[in-house]
Write a protein that holds these residues in place. Sequence first.
Motif, PDB file in Angstrom:
ATOM      1  N   MET A   1       0.842  -1.192   0.000  1.00 53.22           N
ATOM      2  CA  MET A   1       0.000   0.000   0.000  1.00 53.22           C
ATOM      3  C   MET A   1       0.882   1.249   0.000  1.00 53.22           C
ATOM      4  O   MET A   1       1.932   1.276   0.649  1.00 53.22           O
ATOM      5  CB  MET A   1      -0.927   0.001   1.231  1.00 53.22           C
ATOM      6  CG  MET A   1      -1.847   1.209   1.314  1.00 53.22           C
ATOM      7  SD  MET A   1      -2.846   1.267   2.820  1.00 53.22           S
ATOM      8  CE  MET A   1      -3.893  -0.169   2.576  1.00 53.22           C
ATOM      9  N   ASN A   2       0.423   2.270  -0.682  1.00 48.99           N
ATOM     10  CA  ASN A   2       1.123   3.547  -0.662  1.00 48.99           C
ATOM     11  C   ASN A   2       1.219   4.046   0.780  1.00 48.99           C
ATOM     12  O   ASN A   2       0.211   4.090   1.505  1.00 48.99           O
ATOM     13  CB  ASN A   2       0.341   4.554  -1.504  1.00 48.99           C
ATOM     14  CG  ASN A   2       1.027   5.895  -1.586  1.00 48.99           C
ATOM     15  OD1 ASN A   2       1.073   6.625  -0.609  1.00 48.99           O
ATOM     16  ND2 ASN A   2       1.538   6.214  -2.761  1.00 48.99           N
ATOM     17  N   PRO A   3       2.427   4.435   1.245  1.00 55.60           N
ATOM     18  CA  PRO A   3       2.578   4.820   2.658  1.00 55.60           C
ATOM     19  C   PRO A   3       1.754   6.039   3.047  1.00 55.60           C
ATOM     20  O   PRO A   3       1.305   6.147   4.193  1.00 55.60           O
ATOM     21  CB  PRO A   3       4.082   5.095   2.794  1.00 55.60           C
ATOM     22  CG  PRO A   3       4.568   5.346   1.397  1.00 55.60           C
ATOM     23  CD  PRO A   3       3.723   4.488   0.528  1.00 55.60           C
ATOM     24  N   TRP A   4       1.525   6.954   2.110  1.00 53.24           N
ATOM     25  CA  TRP A   4       0.760   8.154   2.437  1.00 53.24           C
ATOM     26  C   TRP A   4      -0.726   7.829   2.568  1.00 53.24           C
ATOM     27  O   TRP A   4      -1.424   8.446   3.391  1.00 53.24           O
ATOM     28  CB  TRP A   4       1.013   9.226   1.392  1.00 53.24           C
ATOM     29  CG  TRP A   4       2.483   9.383   1.138  1.00 53.24           C
ATOM     30  CD1 TRP A   4       3.153   9.159  -0.017  1.00 53.24           C
ATOM     31  CD2 TRP A   4       3.491   9.727   2.115  1.00 53.24           C
ATOM     32  NE1 TRP A   4       4.505   9.357   0.160  1.00 53.24           N
ATOM     33  CE2 TRP A   4       4.743   9.705   1.450  1.00 53.24           C
ATOM     34  CE3 TRP A   4       3.451  10.058   3.470  1.00 53.24           C
ATOM     35  CZ2 TRP A   4       5.930   9.998   2.117  1.00 53.24           C
ATOM     36  CZ3 TRP A   4       4.642  10.339   4.132  1.00 53.24           C
ATOM     37  CH2 TRP A   4       5.860  10.314   3.453  1.00 53.24           C
ATOM     38  N   LEU A   5      -1.189   6.848   1.792  1.00 55.37           N
ATOM     39  CA  LEU A   5      -2.563   6.376   1.975  1.00 55.37           C
ATOM     40  C   LEU A   5      -2.700   5.671   3.322  1.00 55.37           C
ATOM     41  O   LEU A   5      -3.703   5.832   4.022  1.00 55.37           O
ATOM     42  CB  LEU A   5      -2.946   5.424   0.838  1.00 55.37           C
ATOM     43  CG  LEU A   5      -4.329   4.759   0.945  1.00 55.37           C
ATOM     44  CD1 LEU A   5      -5.431   5.815   1.015  1.00 55.37           C
ATOM     45  CD2 LEU A   5      -4.558   3.801  -0.223  1.00 55.37           C
ATOM     46  N   CYS A  52       1.510  -2.702   6.142  1.00 60.55           N
ATOM     47  CA  CYS A  52       1.332  -2.060   4.841  1.00 60.55           C
ATOM     48  C   CYS A  52       2.650  -1.832   4.111  1.00 60.55           C
ATOM     49  O   CYS A  52       2.645  -1.497   2.923  1.00 60.55           O
ATOM     50  CB  CYS A  52       0.630  -0.712   5.014  1.00 60.55           C
ATOM     51  SG  CYS A  52      -1.049  -0.821   5.644  1.00 60.55           S
ATOM     52  N   THR A  54       6.473  -2.123   2.351  1.00 57.97           N
ATOM     53  CA  THR A  54       7.001  -2.920   1.242  1.00 57.97           C
ATOM     54  C   THR A  54       8.461  -3.297   1.447  1.00 57.97           C
ATOM     55  O   THR A  54       9.088  -3.834   0.544  1.00 57.97           O
ATOM     56  CB  THR A  54       6.874  -2.125  -0.075  1.00 57.97           C
ATOM     57  OG1 THR A  54       7.579  -0.873   0.059  1.00 57.97           O
ATOM     58  CG2 THR A  54       5.409  -1.843  -0.396  1.00 57.97           C
TER      59      THR A  54
END
Length: 263
Positions: A1-5, A52, A54
């Motif tokens: 998942m995108n870290p900012w999301l 979340c 990567t």
Amino acid sequence: MNPWLALLLLWLFAAVMMTLGWRWQRRHRNTGIVDALWAAGLGGGAVWLALCGTGASIPRILLAVCGCLWGARLAWHLWQRVGHEKEDGRYAQMRAYWHGHQGKLFAFFQFQAALIVLFALPFVAVSANASRVPGWLIIGVVIWLVSVLGESTADRQLARFRRYPLNRGKTCRDGLWRYSRHPNYFFEWLHWFAYVCFAVGAPFGWLAWSGPLLMYVFLRWISGIPWTEAQALRTRGEDYRAYQRSTPMLFPWFPKTSRESRN
């Protein structure tokens, strides 16, 4: 998942949690619940961002375990105080200053929700770390163990001191409190360097330095030491002033002699 999301979702969770905490304080008139929720939310945030992430598995596992255990211990300790004591004097003073204005208290709780996200930035760096540098990981674990052991020891010593009615109005100088006026804050600050070590090799590992930097700023100048010492001076007066003269503020060191403390 995108870290900012992932951070956005963490903020939404924290905002809901703090709203429930605000409603709880309305019924119980105890704003201290905000501290326990902050610790629990940040500990949960470490697990969430580790899941979340990567990066490599070992840094993420260390992040989840260390962050969760740290947050759970601190949240439980603070909850015990909230459940068994009246509202902390610092928050009682704030409530009185705001005349119990619930809108301002709600904004304060939501500010704490935003701080959960801000303090979770080091976790983002660790969760994205694809590197596995054994030396730094070991150093990080050692820092985490020393800091959590030190903070929990300081908390137990203070709780034991406060348990006796004869100590009311006196200042704790037992154990670690002989060498620092805020040993719990010192070890809390030290704890954040563990994530700096876990993030070594990450593409934006520098972000992990926001943890110890932000914690020092908040403890030293904003919400930690200034509030705590102001309350201590209100309730313990000259005894605490003598403690200030003899004992280092944050970083542990040997106390001054009685003659030095009078100068």
